[in-house]
Design an enzyme around this catalytic site. Structure first.
Site, short mmCIF file in Angstrom:
data_model
loop_
_atom_site.label_atom_id
_atom_site.label_comp_id
_atom_site.label_asym_id
_atom_site.label_seq_id
_atom_site.Cartn_x
_atom_site.Cartn_y
_atom_site.Cartn_z
N ASP A 65 -1.38 -0.20 6.08
CA ASP A 65 -1.68 0.44 7.36
C ASP A 65 -3.14 0.34 7.77
OD1 ASP A 65 -2.23 2.41 5.15
OD2 ASP A 65 -3.05 3.51 6.85
N ASP A 96 -0.53 5.15 0.69
CA ASP A 96 -0.92 6.20 1.64
C ASP A 96 -1.13 5.61 3.03
OD1 ASP A 96 -1.52 8.70 2.55
OD2 ASP A 96 -3.02 9.12 1.01
N ASP A 143 0.85 -1.19 0.00
CA ASP A 143 0.00 0.00 0.00
C ASP A 143 0.89 1.24 0.00
OD1 ASP A 143 -2.45 1.57 0.50
OD2 ASP A 143 -1.56 1.89 2.48
#
Length: 254
Positions: A206, A12, A10
């Site tokens: 995240d 962001d 990922d």
């Protein structure tokens, strides 16, 4: 600890936080590159083309990569629409990254499109929502690029594409077909693109609801890094635990 042969990563909240660089994320990518470990950035962000993402990674976050290493929800959406072959027209709510790709392959139609495609739009207006609502009511296939309700930024959690899709879902009483993480559509395409077996891959992110569930729901091991959306104090209460959890990607051994 299991040695993974490839990584799905990922962006962001994992590599950067809005405009803020996550140094450990940059170091993690450079370690992968130094060891020649295959990796693919898999992002729900549809606001930019892979080329724009590539340039942003280089200029803002000191990561040099190629567009071929970047697989966006936009690309997955386009692949899905071509597979469905419902028609050759579309109406898009989104930014340049999404519009450029979709309108490059489908004709823009605000009245009777075959598809209504909805992503993040920083210039969202009531008229855009009205056109989408009416088109969906007429039978257009309602596609949501990703279900992210929020975007982690240096300012805090901002409304994401999922929030816009939720509004249209309430207005039309039609559920969108979501493409981005954690859905199988983008993950199947990402696995196909990196060309490796799922058992050899690790999904790094995240956000438990998107990145980590993308791994759990699609038979891929997962690594949660608590630098963005999902916080360390939430880990103990997660319904299904990630395969691995770290507070910084500096702690992850390749």
């Amino acid at each position: 600890m299991k040695a993974y042969k490839g990584y799905l990563i990922d962006l962001d909240g994992t590599i950067y936080l809005g405009e803020e660089k996550i140094d450990a994320g940059t170091r993690f990518v450079k370690r992968l590159q130094e060891k020649n470990i295959p990796h693919l950035f898999v992002t729900n962000n549809t606001t930019k083309t892979p080329e724009q993402v590539q340039m942003r990674l280089k200029t803002s976050f000191d990561i040099t990569t190629t567009p071929e290493h970047i697989y966006t929800a936009t690309l997955a959406t386009l692949d899905y629409m071509k597979d469905m072959a419902k028609g050759d027209t579309a109406y898009v709510i989104g930014e340049s990254g999404l519009k450029t790709a979709i309108y490059g392959a489908f004709k823009r139609d605000t009245e009777n499109p075959a598809y209504v495609v909805v992503g993040l739009d920083n210039d969202l207006t009531y008229e855009k929502l009205t056109l989408a609502t009416l088109a969906i009511a007429k039978g257009a296939m309602f596609i949501g690029t990703n279900p992210d309700l929020n975007i982690p930024t240096e300012r805090g959690l901002l409304p994401g594409a999922g929030s816009i899709n939720k509004l249209l879902e309430v207005a039309t009483r039609v559920k969108p077909i979501f493409i981005g993480k954690p859905n199988a559509i983008i993950m199947n395409k990402a696995v196909e693109r990196i060309g490796m077996a799922r058992r050899d891959l690790l999904m790094v992110g995240d956000n438990y609801l998107t990145d980590i569930r993308a791994g759990i729901d699609n038979d891929i091991d997962s690594l949660l890094v608590t630098t963005g959306f999902t916080k360390a104090q939430e880990v103990a209460t997660l319904p299904i635990a990630p395969t691995h959890v770290v507070s910084t990607l500096d702690d992850w051994q390749l």
